[in-house]
Design a protein around this motif. Sequence first.
Motif, PDB file in Angstrom:
ATOM      1  N   PRO A  40       0.808  -1.215   0.000  1.00 27.97           N
ATOM      2  CA  PRO A  40       0.000   0.000   0.000  1.00 27.97           C
ATOM      3  C   PRO A  40       0.847   1.274   0.000  1.00 27.97           C
ATOM      4  CG  PRO A  40      -0.226  -1.219   2.097  1.00 27.97           C
ATOM      5  CD  PRO A  40       0.709  -1.974   1.251  1.00 27.97           C
ATOM      6  N   ASP A 107      -5.309   1.620   1.398  1.00 29.11           N
ATOM      7  CA  ASP A 107      -5.993   0.330   1.568  1.00 29.11           C
ATOM      8  C   ASP A 107      -6.854  -0.006   0.362  1.00 29.11           C
ATOM      9  OD1 ASP A 107      -4.877   0.520   4.041  1.00 29.11           O
ATOM     10  OD2 ASP A 107      -6.720   1.104   5.076  1.00 29.11           O
ATOM     11  N   TYR A 110      -4.685  -0.965  -2.618  1.00 30.30           N
ATOM     12  CA  TYR A 110      -4.025  -2.240  -2.313  1.00 30.30           C
ATOM     13  C   TYR A 110      -5.005  -3.403  -2.524  1.00 30.30           C
ATOM     14  CZ  TYR A 110      -1.328  -5.702   0.323  1.00 30.30           C
ATOM     15  OH  TYR A 110      -0.639  -6.824   0.699  1.00 30.30           O
TER      16      TYR A 110
END
Length: 414
Positions: A40, A107, A110
């Motif tokens: 990330p 997040d 990712y």
Amino acid sequence: MKDVEVDVLIIGAGPSGCVAAAYLHKHDVHVKVVEKSVFPRFVIGESLLPRCMDHFEEVGLLDCLIAQNFEIKSGARFIKGDTICEFDFAEKYTDGYDWTWQAPRADFDYALTEELKKQGVDITFRQEVVSVDFNNDGSSQTTIRTENDESFKIHAKFIIDSSGYGRVLPRLLNLDKPSTIPEHSSIFSHVKEMDRPEGMEGTFITFDVLDADTWFWVIPFSNGNTSIGFVGKTEYINSFDGTPSERLSEMIKQSSYYYERFKNVDFLFEPKVIQNYSKSVTQLYGKGYALTGNSAEFLDPVFSSGVTFATESGLKAAKLITRELKNDAVDWEKEYAAYMKKGVAVFASYVKEWYTGNLQTIFFDGANNPEIKRQICAVLAGYVWDETNPFVKNHNRLIKTVANVIHLERRTSK
Ligand SMILES: Cc1cc2nc3c(=O)[nH]c(=O)nc-3n(C[C@H](O)[C@H](O)[C@H](O)COP(=O)(O)OP(=O)(O)OC[C@H]3O[C@@H](n4cnc5c(N)ncnc54)[C@H](O)[C@@H]3O)c2cc1C
């Protein structure tokens, strides 16, 4: 390292690149994504619009995002002094998703790349595109630098440049042009809230409007952190002295609504500044390439349109390339450039009219007409290609006209 041969090279693994890659892979196109950072990674752009849910759903990337339990965004709140204007996506004029997310992009992005890997998409990190040579037929050789400072070439029939703020092809091909949006800058960070207010007050995404040019965003995440940031004229943002933390702390004092809530919070990272963020290009495609997402155009964060344009353009480019690889005739000017420019023009009108003050007049003095509110709400949800919506079709004059009527009514009622 050995050279690689693919049908399509995608530069950058943000939402634009991920949506394009998922579509191409699903349609048996040999695609490779090259990403220079390691995920990330932080990127700004945390408030999404319902329209982008259509894109994630279409390419099979929605379930991996649902599994993350990001904070649901079902509308948006704009505050000016004592006046509050709320939009609820469930009441929008155009059919479509009536919710989306407000999410930390580290997040979010990712999750997208992990899902791509699971689906078998060839995606590599810590590899940077440094130069591109195009052949007469549009095919290309791209030089990639690896983390060990080695280099290799990727031969591709087509390149999708989704490099966001990297703006790889606009830089290499000299395609940048000044944006028509007035110059603004931003300073922002994330904070950990120890006593976030209960209920909607704690989680509602809000834009606190300080004056025509200056506003403060509050985007609470489901992980307990909140994104906060200021947008204003570049000279205003630069007029504060000190470290970025000192400058942002000083600016928070300007928000009478939020000062108490954020006066003692610690920034989770030193606030970042992006100066004069609006970007534009002379052309959105060329022989053998398409620019998508922020690499193509970025207007302004005020209506959270960045990720939605990124996924809309990524998906559109991927569809057209898939057709072209099957020897279908594609009219890139009409099917890509004109299509994308139409949506961008609608949002550009809203951004410009926000900073002229006309849209703020409608939001804070006149949005009590439910039909007007429903139609504007559809634009704010990202449904900017629905020409049955008068606030889409007549975007360049209707905002002005309605604001003028409100001004006139105000004057005559005095
Ligand atoms: C102050 C501010 C606030 C914003 N707020 C919002 C918001 O609330 N909502 C919203 O929707 N949008 C917002 N945006 C816009 C948003 O940040 C972008 O529109 C969005 O991230 C674009 O996605 P993308 O996929 O085009 O690019 P990105 O998400 O930027 O991804 C591009 C990727 O390309 C990679 N890359 C770059 N150069 C290279 C290279 N040479 N080789 C390989 N890889 C490379 C980068 O590492 C990156 O991971 C905001 C922008 C600003 C300036």
